[in-house]
Structure formats: C-alpha cells, structure tokens
Design an enzyme around this catalytic site. Structure first.
Site, PDB file in Angstrom:
ATOM      1  N   ASN A 107       0.825  -1.202   0.000  1.00  0.00           N
ATOM      2  CA  ASN A 107       0.000   0.000   0.000  1.00  0.00           C
ATOM      3  C   ASN A 107       0.862   1.257   0.000  1.00  0.00           C
ATOM      4  O   ASN A 107       1.902   1.303   0.644  1.00  0.00           O
ATOM      5  CB  ASN A 107      -0.942  -0.007   1.205  1.00  0.00           C
ATOM      6  CG  ASN A 107      -1.854  -1.211   1.180  1.00  0.00           C
ATOM      7  OD1 ASN A 107      -2.010  -1.876   0.150  1.00  0.00           O
ATOM      8  ND2 ASN A 107      -2.450  -1.518   2.319  1.00  0.00           N
ATOM      9  N   ASP A 109      -0.542   4.195   0.861  1.00  0.00           N
ATOM     10  CA  ASP A 109      -1.389   5.172   1.564  1.00  0.00           C
ATOM     11  C   ASP A 109      -0.804   5.664   2.891  1.00  0.00           C
ATOM     12  O   ASP A 109      -1.320   6.608   3.476  1.00  0.00           O
ATOM     13  CB  ASP A 109      -2.784   4.588   1.784  1.00  0.00           C
ATOM     14  CG  ASP A 109      -2.777   3.243   2.520  1.00  0.00           C
ATOM     15  OD1 ASP A 109      -3.631   2.383   2.189  1.00  0.00           O
ATOM     16  OD2 ASP A 109      -1.922   3.054   3.404  1.00  0.00           O
ATOM     17  N   HIS A 124       5.964  -0.535  -2.530  1.00  0.00           N
ATOM     18  CA  HIS A 124       5.509   0.172  -3.738  1.00  0.00           C
ATOM     19  C   HIS A 124       5.540   1.683  -3.581  1.00  0.00           C
ATOM     20  O   HIS A 124       4.893   2.416  -4.336  1.00  0.00           O
ATOM     21  CB  HIS A 124       4.099  -0.303  -4.122  1.00  0.00           C
ATOM     22  CG  HIS A 124       4.054  -1.751  -4.498  1.00  0.00           C
ATOM     23  ND1 HIS A 124       2.884  -2.461  -4.588  1.00  0.00           N
ATOM     24  CD2 HIS A 124       5.041  -2.635  -4.786  1.00  0.00           C
ATOM     25  CE1 HIS A 124       3.150  -3.719  -4.926  1.00  0.00           C
ATOM     26  NE2 HIS A 124       4.444  -3.851  -5.057  1.00  0.00           N
ATOM     27  N   CYS A 135      15.819  13.829 -12.057  1.00  0.00           N
ATOM     28  CA  CYS A 135      16.945  13.823 -11.106  1.00  0.00           C
ATOM     29  C   CYS A 135      16.567  13.160  -9.778  1.00  0.00           C
ATOM     30  O   CYS A 135      17.405  13.066  -8.880  1.00  0.00           O
ATOM     31  CB  CYS A 135      17.446  15.252 -10.865  1.00  0.00           C
ATOM     32  SG  CYS A 135      16.311  16.258  -9.904  1.00  0.00           S
ATOM     33  N   CYS A 152      10.358  20.175 -11.293  1.00  0.00           N
ATOM     34  CA  CYS A 152      11.403  20.089 -10.269  1.00  0.00           C
ATOM     35  C   CYS A 152      12.139  21.419 -10.165  1.00  0.00           C
ATOM     36  O   CYS A 152      12.515  22.002 -11.189  1.00  0.00           O
ATOM     37  CB  CYS A 152      12.379  18.978 -10.655  1.00  0.00           C
ATOM     38  SG  CYS A 152      13.843  18.890  -9.639  1.00  0.00           S
ATOM     39  N   CYS A 155      16.067  20.695 -11.407  1.00  0.00           N
ATOM     40  CA  CYS A 155      16.479  20.481 -12.809  1.00  0.00           C
ATOM     41  C   CYS A 155      15.386  20.806 -13.828  1.00  0.00           C
ATOM     42  O   CYS A 155      15.623  20.702 -15.029  1.00  0.00           O
ATOM     43  CB  CYS A 155      16.905  19.024 -12.989  1.00  0.00           C
ATOM     44  SG  CYS A 155      15.511  17.882 -13.066  1.00  0.00           S
ATOM     45  N   GLY A 192      -5.215  -9.120   3.179  1.00  0.00           N
ATOM     46  CA  GLY A 192      -5.833  -8.171   2.259  1.00  0.00           C
ATOM     47  C   GLY A 192      -5.079  -7.975   0.965  1.00  0.00           C
ATOM     48  O   GLY A 192      -4.999  -6.870   0.437  1.00  0.00           O
ATOM     49  N   THR A 193      -4.521  -9.062   0.426  1.00  0.00           N
ATOM     50  CA  THR A 193      -3.854  -8.962  -0.874  1.00  0.00           C
ATOM     51  C   THR A 193      -4.278 -10.132  -1.763  1.00  0.00           C
ATOM     52  O   THR A 193      -4.418 -11.255  -1.287  1.00  0.00           O
ATOM     53  CB  THR A 193      -2.323  -8.916  -0.753  1.00  0.00           C
ATOM     54  OG1 THR A 193      -1.746  -8.807  -2.045  1.00  0.00           O
ATOM     55  CG2 THR A 193      -1.769 -10.135  -0.037  1.00  0.00           C
ATOM     56  N   ASN A 218      -8.093 -12.768   4.386  1.00  0.00           N
ATOM     57  CA  ASN A 218      -8.481 -12.116   3.139  1.00  0.00           C
ATOM     58  C   ASN A 218      -9.974 -12.321   2.902  1.00  0.00           C
ATOM     59  O   ASN A 218     -10.550 -13.299   3.376  1.00  0.00           O
ATOM     60  CB  ASN A 218      -7.680 -12.729   1.973  1.00  0.00           C
ATOM     61  CG  ASN A 218      -7.522 -11.736   0.823  1.00  0.00           C
ATOM     62  OD1 ASN A 218      -6.949 -10.683   1.011  1.00  0.00           O
ATOM     63  ND2 ASN A 218      -8.089 -12.074  -0.313  1.00  0.00           N
TER      64      ASN A 218
END
Ligand code: APR
Length: 249
Positions: A107, A109, A124, A135, A152, A155, A192-193, A218
């Site tokens: 997650n 979040d 993730h 950059c 950015c 750069c 929960g996956t 799950n």
C-alpha cells in the site's frame, strides 16, 4: 460484523503468545474498510474503472503526464480524507507485543505508520511523496497551477508520485529487507492482498519454503490459500482486532 465470532485454533494462539519472528504482508484489502478502493475488486476496484497501462506505468507518464499526475493527485486527496481502521491499529498492537515484527506493505497510503507501526517496508512507495522523474530529487512542496504538471526546482524535470509503476523496479533496500524478513520468519501473515503482483506475491512462498507457518486473512481465496496453514476469510478490520484480543486477553 462476522456472523459468528472468529474462533482461532489454540495452537495458533499459543504460538503467537510465544513471540515468534513474525512478518505481515498487507495489500489494498487492509485499507478497504478505511474507505480506500482496492485494485482488483470486480466492481469497486480501481482497475475495473481505469486501465493500469494508461495510468500506472512509465510509458503512460511519457505519453500523457498530466493525465497520470491528475489521477495520482485525486488518489492523494482520497488518502488524505481517510484514517486507519481497526485492522491497522491491531497490527500496530501486534508490533508492540512481538519483539521481531516486520510489516511489509504494498500500500502507498501510509496508513500503517499513521496507526503506529514503526518497522514498515513500503514496497511500492508512498503516494504522499513526490519526486522528480529526471533527477529523483524529492519535492516537499510544488506549484500546481492545474494546467501543467509541476516541475522540479532543481532540474526543471516533471514531478511524479514516488510510487512503483508497473514495469519499474521496487526500491532495492526495502525489497532486500522484505526478502530477508520473509526467509527468516517463523510466522507469515498475508492480509488483504490478492497475491497476484510480483515480487510481493512470492514472499509468502519464500517463507513457506523455509518452514514458516502461513496465515491468510483475506475477503476471498487467493493463490496462497492452498498453501496456508490457517485461513480466515473475511474483513481484516474485524478479524485482526479479534485475534489480538484472543492472543492477549
Ligand atoms: N479485508 C480483507 N481482505 C479484503 C478486504 C477486507 N476488508 N477487502 C478486500 N479484500 C481483499 C480482496 O478480496 C482482494 O483479494 O483484498 C485483496 C485486494 O487485492 P488487490 O485489489 O489486487 O490489491 P493488492 O493485492 O494490494 O494489489 C497489489 O497491485 O495494482 C497494484 O501496486 C498495486 O500494490 C498494488 C498491487
């Protein structure tokens, strides 16, 4: 609420009271009861409405950076509007009671940390973080005129969410620590996956192959179900608090 109170096998409760090395891998399902949509739920899942290849890949960002930026900005606002649920808090409680506990999450979040978990590996990335696509400098603040993708200040490159898109490598340090924890643990919780996205989906099997006990929590069966020693199909926000109460009454 679960029709019948969840009953946990005595041997599982005894094992957890013994403070085993424990890993919990979580996915979008653990945040569903906070009001965040999962990805692959047939109706409510984000991927039922949007094409991941149009929004969550480097190619999509090159093709239409504004579309991708706006979609993540929308999700970032959705995350700001929610709070951890009892499932998140139960995992924070487990960390307080289990000396060697590692929480590996897919997650983005940030709700696990908000609930009080400390040893969290974000495989993730995190949607609240923004960095330069060129950059890689992180931006704490950015000027979003609503017209174009913010740039950015170092750069001039386009800013992007610090999340892992399809086809991109996971952050090396987090992945290596996750593999190490999965291989060394005595108990592995998968919560929960859907267990279909690699390499996260292989962690439970790595733990299983090293003799760890596998517990799946799950809403529906997954490719891991047949390998799991204990399976609790239902809502993690209901089952996890019950488990904490049962282990540490
Ligand atoms: N409690 C427990 N499980 C739940 C709940 C709930 N309240 N609600 C849904 N689930 C289950 C669903 O049955 C499903 O198996 O959670 C799972 C969520 O699966 P996905 O939507 O596929 O999410 P996830 O496994 O986290 O996806 C992995 O894919 O899209 C990418 O990068 C994204 O991190 C994500 C990765």
């Amino acid at each position: 609420m679960y029709a019948d109170p969840v009953t946990f096998p005595a041997e599982l409760l005894t094992l957890l009271r013994g403070g085993p090395k424990l890993v919990a891998l979580t996915g979008a399902g653990v945040s569903q009861e906070s009001g965040l949509r999962t990805f692959r739920d047939a109706q409510a899942g984000l991927w039922a409405q949007y094409k991941p290849e149009d929004l969550a890949s480097p190619e999509a960002f090159r093709r239409d950076p504004k579309l991708v930026w706006d979609w993540y900005a929308w999700r970032r606002e959705a995350v700001k509007g929610v709070r951890p649920n009892p499932g998140h808090y139960a995992l924070a409680e487990i960390e307080k009671r289990i000396p060697e506990f590692t929480l590996i999450t897919q997650n983005v979040d940030g709700l696990h940390r908000m609930a009080g978990n400390l040893n969290v590996l974000e495989l993730h990335g995190n949607i609240q973080r923004v960095r330069c696509a060129d950059c890689h400098t992180f931006a704490e603040t950015w000027d979003d005129d609503g017209e174009s993708v913010p740039r950015c200040r170092e750069c001039g490159g386009l800013l992007r969410p610090d999340v892992v898109w399809f086809g991109e490598a996971l952050p090396r340090a987090q992945l290596e620590a996750a593999v190490e924890a999965a291989r060394a643990c005595q108990v592995f919780f998968s919560i929960g996956t859907s267990g279909v996205v690699q390499p996260a989906a292989s962690l439970a099997f790595a733990a299983h192959n090293r003799g760890a006990l596998i517990v799946e929590i799950n809403a529906e069966p997954t490719p891991l179900t047949s390998k799991a020693d204990y399976v609790f199909h239902g809502k993690s926000g209901e089952i996890l608090p019950e488990l904490v109460k049962a282990v540490w009454p």
